[in-house]
Design a protein around this motif. Structure first.
Motif, mmCIF file in Angstrom:
data_model
loop_
_atom_site.group_PDB
_atom_site.id
_atom_site.type_symbol
_atom_site.label_atom_id
_atom_site.label_comp_id
_atom_site.label_asym_id
_atom_site.label_seq_id
_atom_site.Cartn_x
_atom_site.Cartn_y
_atom_site.Cartn_z
ATOM 1 N N UNK A 4 -29.633 13.614 -0.462
ATOM 2 C CA UNK A 4 -29.173 14.300 -0.437
ATOM 3 C C UNK A 4 -28.656 16.138 -0.723
ATOM 4 N N UNK A 5 -28.409 17.047 -0.325
ATOM 5 C CA UNK A 5 -28.382 17.952 -0.392
ATOM 6 C C UNK A 5 -27.032 19.024 -0.880
ATOM 7 N N UNK A 6 -26.682 19.724 -1.709
ATOM 8 C CA UNK A 6 -25.529 20.564 -2.518
ATOM 9 C C UNK A 6 -25.834 21.537 -2.270
ATOM 10 N N UNK A 7 -24.336 21.875 -1.261
ATOM 11 C CA UNK A 7 -24.715 23.306 -0.526
ATOM 12 C C UNK A 7 -23.550 23.972 -1.773
ATOM 13 N N UNK A 8 -23.716 25.218 -2.660
ATOM 14 C CA UNK A 8 -22.884 25.899 -3.280
ATOM 15 C C UNK A 8 -22.462 27.446 -3.054
ATOM 16 N N UNK A 9 -21.124 26.675 -2.239
ATOM 17 C CA UNK A 9 -20.242 28.315 -1.676
ATOM 18 C C UNK A 9 -20.957 27.866 -0.242
ATOM 19 N N UNK A 10 -19.677 28.077 0.226
ATOM 20 C CA UNK A 10 -19.225 27.829 1.903
ATOM 21 C C UNK A 10 -19.273 28.644 2.744
ATOM 22 N N UNK A 11 -19.531 30.136 2.362
ATOM 23 C CA UNK A 11 -19.769 31.434 2.721
ATOM 24 C C UNK A 11 -20.451 31.107 3.993
ATOM 25 N N UNK A 12 -20.762 32.248 4.333
ATOM 26 C CA UNK A 12 -21.854 32.973 5.653
ATOM 27 C C UNK A 12 -23.377 32.469 5.128
ATOM 28 N N UNK A 13 -24.049 32.650 3.954
ATOM 29 C CA UNK A 13 -24.539 31.766 4.047
ATOM 30 C C UNK A 13 -25.293 30.152 4.145
ATOM 31 N N UNK A 14 -23.989 30.026 2.991
ATOM 32 C CA UNK A 14 -24.295 28.452 2.804
ATOM 33 C C UNK A 14 -23.416 27.421 3.820
ATOM 34 N N UNK A 15 -22.710 27.985 4.481
ATOM 35 C CA UNK A 15 -22.738 27.449 6.177
ATOM 36 C C UNK A 15 -23.731 26.955 6.295
ATOM 37 N N UNK A 16 -24.769 28.311 6.890
ATOM 38 C CA UNK A 16 -25.478 28.499 7.708
ATOM 39 C C UNK A 16 -26.365 27.419 7.254
ATOM 40 N N UNK A 17 -26.978 27.225 5.827
ATOM 41 C CA UNK A 17 -28.180 26.619 5.520
ATOM 42 C C UNK A 17 -27.405 25.379 5.713
ATOM 43 N N UNK A 18 -26.141 24.672 6.091
ATOM 44 C CA UNK A 18 -25.666 23.286 5.994
ATOM 45 C C UNK A 18 -26.126 23.071 7.728
ATOM 46 N N UNK A 19 -25.768 23.871 8.221
ATOM 47 C CA UNK A 19 -25.383 23.997 9.723
ATOM 48 C C UNK A 19 -27.359 23.722 10.238
ATOM 49 N N UNK A 20 -27.981 24.532 9.510
ATOM 50 C CA UNK A 20 -29.436 24.445 9.994
ATOM 51 C C UNK A 20 -30.507 23.243 9.247
ATOM 52 N N UNK A 21 -29.649 22.538 8.457
ATOM 53 C CA UNK A 21 -30.030 21.599 7.708
ATOM 54 C C UNK A 21 -29.446 20.205 8.578
ATOM 55 N N UNK A 22 -28.083 20.717 8.738
ATOM 56 C CA UNK A 22 -27.635 19.517 9.895
ATOM 57 C C UNK A 22 -28.421 19.321 11.142
ATOM 58 N N UNK A 23 -28.633 19.679 11.377
ATOM 59 C CA UNK A 23 -29.594 19.969 12.202
ATOM 60 C C UNK A 23 -31.535 19.353 12.616
ATOM 61 N N UNK A 24 -31.968 19.394 11.171
ATOM 62 C CA UNK A 24 -32.911 18.571 10.800
ATOM 63 C C UNK A 24 -33.430 17.396 10.171
ATOM 64 N N UNK A 25 -31.609 17.111 10.501
ATOM 65 C CA UNK A 25 -31.228 15.171 10.315
ATOM 66 C C UNK A 25 -32.193 15.179 9.215
ATOM 67 N N UNK A 26 -32.300 15.579 8.600
ATOM 68 C CA UNK A 26 -33.468 15.096 7.362
ATOM 69 C C UNK A 26 -32.614 14.750 5.367
#
Length: 308
Positions: A4-26
């Motif tokens: 599990x990865x928690x990303x604190x801050x759903x601005x552009x950096x946080x949400x784009x990090x979530x996108x890149x990690x989701x695409x890795x599916x890890x």
């Protein structure tokens, strides 16, 4: 059970990090923000992209920290950009309080996590996360050098008209104007760029790298987010998959490079549990002096925080 990865801050950096990690599916992802409905909306949007892009990890948005419990990695992106009329001390105070607050809430819920700090001023904020969490220094690491090196690699590849995949680059020091790109250790297909480019062209690339964030701000009117988020995702992947990647990160030095008790950008071995080793490379007197000047600028910020 997925990590599990928690990303604190759903601005552009946080949400784009979530996108890149989701695409890795890890890993499953929890996106946290104080703005109501923002992380929930972005998480749902990312979740709905899964059937198209082929990932099936969970993506959850939340305004509190209960959903973050037992995270393997906590990424802190929340913070305020420097606004017109805001002094350095103003920015320090605002972001110091934000990083302290989110760490106080996230760290106790995930006592074995690795914290990756992204909030600026980066190296100083690592100190806040370290002191607030009480974690070992090996489990608090800053994302800076991966981004700075990516920019350096990009500009070298553009100059040489080659793929950036064939370019390696070294950047040490604090994340800011005092960073220390190292042309001697930067290569194209193993060939040092000092053999391929004139000193004048290298100096120009070094200056553009130091101003990389400012150039984006001038063009966009806001801070960069694609490259910073990609850099965070690379670090998180190295940690979750125990890849033992050698990456430039902001690490707490305890005598290495002649620097003690300070977060500074250096190459580290990054894997399960965070920083496994600080890699010391041989520096010329000039390079070492530049690194110490950069460390001095970080120390000034840390000491300024103690006065706030």
């Amino acid at each position: 059970m997925r990590p599990k990865v928690t990303i604190i801050g759903a601005g552009m950096v946080g949400s784009t990090t979530a996108q890149y990690l989701a695409q890795r599916n890890i890993a499953d992802i929890v996106l946290v923000d104080i703005v109501e409905n923002l992380p929930q909306g972005k998480a749902l949007d990312l979740l709905e992209a899964g059937p198209v892009l082929g990932y099936d990890c969970a993506v959850v948005g939340a305004n509190d920290y209960d959903a973050t419990a037992n995270s393997d990695v906590i990424v802190i992106t929340s913070g305020s950009p420097r606004k017109p009329g805001m002094s350095r001390d103003d920015l320090l105070r605002v972001n110091m309080n934000i990083v302290k607050s989110v760490t106080e809430q996230a760290a106790p819920r995930s006592p074995d996590a690795v914290i990756v700090v992204v909030t600026n001023p980066l190296d100083a904020m690592c100190h806040v996360a370290l002191e607030t969490s009480g974690f070992p220094a090996s489990r608090v690491v800053g994302q800076a050098g991966v981004l700075d090196s990516a920019r350096f690699r990009t500009f070298i590849a553009m100059e040489l008209d080659v793929s950036p995949r064939d370019v390696t680059a070294f950047v040490l020091g604090g994340h800011g104007d005092t960073m220390v790109p190292l042309p001697r250790y930067s290569t194209m297909a193993g060939i040092p760029i000092t053999h391929l480019l004139s000193k004048e062209r290298i100096d120009a690339i070094v200056e553009r790298t130091r101003d990389g964030g400012g150039e984006i701000v001038r063009l966009l009117g806001t801070s960069a987010y694609y490259a910073p988020a990609a850099s965070v995702a690379e670090m998180v992947e190295a940690i979750l998959l125990d890849q033992n990647r050698i990456l430039p990160c902001s690490a707490y030095l305890q005598g290495q490079y002649g620097i003690d008790g300070l977060y500074v950008g250096v190459p580290v071995k990054l894997g399960a549990g965070g920083i496994k080793q600080v890699i010391e490379i041989e520096l010329t007197d000039e390079e070492r002096a530049a690194l110490h000047r950069s460390a001095g600028a970080v120390r000034e910020l840390v000491e300024a925080m103690r006065q706030l």
